[in-house]
Scaffold this motif. Structure first.
Motif, PDB file in Angstrom:
ATOM      1  N   PRO A   1       0.829  -1.198   0.000  1.00 62.06           N
ATOM      2  CA  PRO A   1       0.000   0.000   0.000  1.00 62.06           C
ATOM      3  C   PRO A   1       0.863   1.247   0.000  1.00 62.06           C
ATOM      4  CG  PRO A   1      -0.199  -1.204   2.073  1.00 62.06           C
ATOM      5  CD  PRO A   1       0.695  -1.983   1.186  1.00 62.06           C
ATOM      6  N   HIS A   2       0.334   2.294  -0.573  1.00 67.58           N
ATOM      7  CA  HIS A   2       1.062   3.555  -0.562  1.00 67.58           C
ATOM      8  C   HIS A   2       0.150   4.670  -0.067  1.00 67.58           C
ATOM      9  CE1 HIS A   2      -0.882   3.268  -4.492  1.00 67.58           C
ATOM     10  NE2 HIS A   2      -0.931   4.576  -4.488  1.00 67.58           N
ATOM     11  N   TYR A   3       0.751   5.650   0.591  1.00 61.07           N
ATOM     12  CA  TYR A   3       0.033   6.793   1.140  1.00 61.07           C
ATOM     13  C   TYR A   3       0.015   7.865   0.072  1.00 61.07           C
ATOM     14  CZ  TYR A   3      -1.670   9.904   4.768  1.00 61.07           C
ATOM     15  OH  TYR A   3      -2.452  10.736   5.521  1.00 61.07           O
ATOM     16  N   ASP A   4      -1.177   8.199  -0.404  1.00 60.54           N
ATOM     17  CA  ASP A   4      -1.262   9.085  -1.552  1.00 60.54           C
ATOM     18  C   ASP A   4      -2.613   9.788  -1.569  1.00 60.54           C
ATOM     19  OD1 ASP A   4      -0.412  10.304  -3.842  1.00 60.54           O
ATOM     20  OD2 ASP A   4      -0.376   8.493  -5.055  1.00 60.54           O
ATOM     21  N   ALA A   5      -2.711  10.816  -2.398  1.00 55.55           N
ATOM     22  CA  ALA A   5      -3.991  11.493  -2.616  1.00 55.55           C
ATOM     23  C   ALA A   5      -4.741  10.764  -3.714  1.00 55.55           C
ATOM     24  CB  ALA A   5      -3.750  12.944  -3.010  1.00 55.55           C
ATOM     25  N   PHE A   6      -6.009  10.551  -3.499  1.00 57.44           N
ATOM     26  CA  PHE A   6      -6.868   9.850  -4.435  1.00 57.44           C
ATOM     27  C   PHE A   6      -8.042  10.790  -4.686  1.00 57.44           C
ATOM     28  CE2 PHE A   6      -9.829   6.505  -5.729  1.00 57.44           C
ATOM     29  CZ  PHE A   6      -9.004   5.663  -6.442  1.00 57.44           C
ATOM     30  N   VAL A   7      -8.188  11.282  -5.909  1.00 59.18           N
ATOM     31  CA  VAL A   7      -9.258  12.233  -6.231  1.00 59.18           C
ATOM     32  C   VAL A   7     -10.324  11.512  -7.039  1.00 59.18           C
ATOM     33  CG1 VAL A   7      -9.852  14.424  -7.315  1.00 59.18           C
ATOM     34  CG2 VAL A   7      -7.614  14.133  -6.236  1.00 59.18           C
ATOM     35  N   VAL A   8     -11.548  11.571  -6.561  1.00 60.29           N
ATOM     36  CA  VAL A   8     -12.682  10.958  -7.237  1.00 60.29           C
ATOM     37  C   VAL A   8     -13.597  12.078  -7.720  1.00 60.29           C
ATOM     38  CG1 VAL A   8     -14.627   9.378  -7.024  1.00 60.29           C
ATOM     39  CG2 VAL A   8     -12.547   8.974  -5.712  1.00 60.29           C
ATOM     40  N   TYR A   9     -13.924  12.036  -8.997  1.00 62.92           N
ATOM     41  CA  TYR A   9     -14.867  12.985  -9.581  1.00 62.92           C
ATOM     42  C   TYR A   9     -16.203  12.278  -9.709  1.00 62.92           C
ATOM     43  CZ  TYR A   9     -10.511  15.272 -10.720  1.00 62.92           C
ATOM     44  OH  TYR A   9      -9.271  15.854 -10.630  1.00 62.92           O
ATOM     45  N   TYR A  10     -17.276  12.961  -9.323  1.00 60.10           N
ATOM     46  CA  TYR A  10     -18.584  12.310  -9.358  1.00 60.10           C
ATOM     47  C   TYR A  10     -19.680  13.333  -9.654  1.00 60.10           C
ATOM     48  CZ  TYR A  10     -19.278  14.200  -4.659  1.00 60.10           C
ATOM     49  OH  TYR A  10     -19.406  15.040  -3.601  1.00 60.10           O
ATOM     50  N   ARG A  11     -20.765  12.830 -10.242  1.00 58.50           N
ATOM     51  CA  ARG A  11     -21.937  13.672 -10.481  1.00 58.50           C
ATOM     52  C   ARG A  11     -22.740  13.685  -9.179  1.00 58.50           C
ATOM     53  NH1 ARG A  11     -23.856  15.413 -15.228  1.00 58.50           N
ATOM     54  NH2 ARG A  11     -22.739  13.783 -16.348  1.00 58.50           N
ATOM     55  N   ASN A  12     -22.929  14.891  -8.627  1.00 50.58           N
ATOM     56  CA  ASN A  12     -23.594  14.988  -7.332  1.00 50.58           C
ATOM     57  C   ASN A  12     -25.116  14.903  -7.466  1.00 50.58           C
ATOM     58  OD1 ASN A  12     -24.563  17.566  -8.055  1.00 50.58           O
ATOM     59  ND2 ASN A  12     -22.806  18.582  -7.135  1.00 50.58           N
ATOM     60  N   SER A  13     -25.797  14.937  -6.350  1.00 45.25           N
ATOM     61  CA  SER A  13     -27.252  14.774  -6.339  1.00 45.25           C
ATOM     62  C   SER A  13     -27.991  15.947  -6.990  1.00 45.25           C
ATOM     63  CB  SER A  13     -27.743  14.578  -4.902  1.00 45.25           C
ATOM     64  OG  SER A  13     -27.339  15.664  -4.099  1.00 45.25           O
ATOM     65  N   LEU A  14     -27.314  17.064  -7.201  1.00 48.75           N
ATOM     66  CA  LEU A  14     -27.929  18.209  -7.879  1.00 48.75           C
ATOM     67  C   LEU A  14     -27.648  18.209  -9.378  1.00 48.75           C
ATOM     68  CD1 LEU A  14     -27.105  20.968  -5.240  1.00 48.75           C
ATOM     69  CD2 LEU A  14     -29.247  19.696  -5.539  1.00 48.75           C
ATOM     70  N   GLY A  15     -26.859  17.260  -9.867  1.00 47.10           N
ATOM     71  CA  GLY A  15     -26.589  17.135 -11.295  1.00 47.10           C
ATOM     72  C   GLY A  15     -25.262  17.715 -11.745  1.00 47.10           C
TER      73      GLY A  15
ATOM     74  N   TRP B   1     -20.930  18.372 -11.254  1.00 44.05           N
ATOM     75  CA  TRP B   1     -19.781  17.509 -10.970  1.00 44.05           C
ATOM     76  C   TRP B   1     -19.034  18.042  -9.758  1.00 44.05           C
ATOM     77  CZ3 TRP B   1     -18.339  12.907 -13.052  1.00 44.05           C
ATOM     78  CH2 TRP B   1     -19.047  12.483 -14.171  1.00 44.05           C
ATOM     79  N   ASP B   2     -18.680  17.174  -8.868  1.00 43.46           N
ATOM     80  CA  ASP B   2     -17.880  17.488  -7.687  1.00 43.46           C
ATOM     81  C   ASP B   2     -16.663  16.580  -7.664  1.00 43.46           C
ATOM     82  OD1 ASP B   2     -19.133  19.571  -6.322  1.00 43.46           O
ATOM     83  OD2 ASP B   2     -20.516  18.231  -5.290  1.00 43.46           O
ATOM     84  N   SER B   3     -15.716  16.927  -6.831  1.00 37.40           N
ATOM     85  CA  SER B   3     -14.575  16.041  -6.617  1.00 37.40           C
ATOM     86  C   SER B   3     -14.354  15.906  -5.130  1.00 37.40           C
ATOM     87  CB  SER B   3     -13.322  16.594  -7.299  1.00 37.40           C
ATOM     88  OG  SER B   3     -12.941  17.816  -6.718  1.00 37.40           O
ATOM     89  N   LEU B   4     -13.838  14.771  -4.761  1.00 37.12           N
ATOM     90  CA  LEU B   4     -13.519  14.500  -3.371  1.00 37.12           C
ATOM     91  C   LEU B   4     -12.078  14.017  -3.318  1.00 37.12           C
ATOM     92  CD1 LEU B   4     -14.562  14.325  -0.464  1.00 37.12           C
ATOM     93  CD2 LEU B   4     -15.317  12.005  -0.962  1.00 37.12           C
ATOM     94  N   ARG B   5     -11.248  14.767  -2.630  1.00 37.50           N
ATOM     95  CA  ARG B   5      -9.835  14.413  -2.495  1.00 37.50           C
ATOM     96  C   ARG B   5      -9.664  13.641  -1.206  1.00 37.50           C
ATOM     97  NH1 ARG B   5      -4.855  17.301  -0.724  1.00 37.50           N
ATOM     98  NH2 ARG B   5      -3.180  16.477  -2.014  1.00 37.50           N
ATOM     99  N   ILE B   6      -9.225  12.408  -1.343  1.00 36.07           N
ATOM    100  CA  ILE B   6      -9.074  11.536  -0.188  1.00 36.07           C
ATOM    101  C   ILE B   6      -7.596  11.198  -0.051  1.00 36.07           C
ATOM    102  CG2 ILE B   6      -9.794   9.373   0.861  1.00 36.07           C
ATOM    103  CD1 ILE B   6     -12.131   9.376  -1.192  1.00 36.07           C
ATOM    104  N   ILE B   7      -7.035  11.539   1.097  1.00 36.98           N
ATOM    105  CA  ILE B   7      -5.628  11.242   1.339  1.00 36.98           C
ATOM    106  C   ILE B   7      -5.569  10.091   2.328  1.00 36.98           C
ATOM    107  CG2 ILE B   7      -3.446  12.110   2.247  1.00 36.98           C
ATOM    108  CD1 ILE B   7      -4.335  14.887   1.409  1.00 36.98           C
ATOM    109  N   GLY B   8      -4.912   9.018   1.924  1.00 39.89           N
ATOM    110  CA  GLY B   8      -4.826   7.861   2.803  1.00 39.89           C
ATOM    111  C   GLY B   8      -3.982   6.779   2.169  1.00 39.89           C
ATOM    112  N   GLU B   9      -4.046   5.590   2.724  1.00 41.13           N
ATOM    113  CA  GLU B   9      -3.309   4.444   2.188  1.00 41.13           C
ATOM    114  C   GLU B   9      -4.167   3.749   1.145  1.00 41.13           C
ATOM    115  OE1 GLU B   9      -1.517   1.484   4.584  1.00 41.13           O
ATOM    116  OE2 GLU B   9      -0.697   2.948   5.967  1.00 41.13           O
ATOM    117  N   TRP B  10      -3.572   3.496  -0.034  1.00 37.84           N
ATOM    118  CA  TRP B  10      -4.300   2.849  -1.124  1.00 37.84           C
ATOM    119  C   TRP B  10      -3.516   1.667  -1.640  1.00 37.84           C
ATOM    120  CZ3 TRP B  10      -9.159   4.061  -1.797  1.00 37.84           C
ATOM    121  CH2 TRP B  10      -9.584   5.284  -1.289  1.00 37.84           C
TER     122      TRP B  10
END
Length: 134
Positions: A1-15, A17-26
């Motif tokens: 596993p490596h400790y890194d930023a993981f950015v997920v882009y997603y269509r939110n409930s209002l239609g 696009w948002d992104s969520l930056r998650i920093i952790g072990e992947w």
């Protein structure tokens, strides 16, 4: 596993696009499925066997400590049908394979959540990013 930023882009409930930056072990995992097929030659001289092999990429990780606002975004992302990440400069469609958000505690300000994503498609071909003769 490596400790890194993981950015997920997603269509939110209002239609939008948002992104969520998650920093952790992947941890990156490759899962393979194989199906065997048997067929007859046109001339009837024997049976042919071939395999259909597929690869699906999976990311397993932990968010590290994220805020309640990020938890709200995470819950919105869990319900989204359109998710993507950027990997090696490419936009890759993904889906959340985790079925629940475990470890949420409303008393804590920061939360630590285990997540799992997988590619929304299966590969049947592979070409290395760096070819040895290039």
């Amino acid at each position: 596993p490596h400790y890194d930023a993981f950015v997920v882009y997603y269509r939110n409930s209002l239609g939008g696009w948002d992104s969520l930056r998650i920093i952790g072990e992947w941890n990156e995992v490759y899962n393979y499925t194989r199906k065997e097929f048997t067929g007859r030659e046109d001339e009837g001289k024997g049976n042919l066997q071939w395999y259909d092999s597929r690869e699906r990429r999976k990311w397993q990780g932990n968010t590290g400590h994220i805020s309640k606002a990020d938890i709200a975004s995470l819950r919105d992302m869990m319900l989204s049908r359109d998710l993507a990440i950027i990997s090696n400069g490419q936009w890759l469609p993904v889906r959340v394979s985790a079925e629940s958000l475990n470890g949420l505690d409303t008393r804590d300000t920061l939360q630590n959540v285990a997540l799992e994503f997988e590619s929304a498609y299966e590969n049947d071909l592979y070409t290395p990013d760096v070819l040895p003769w290039a």
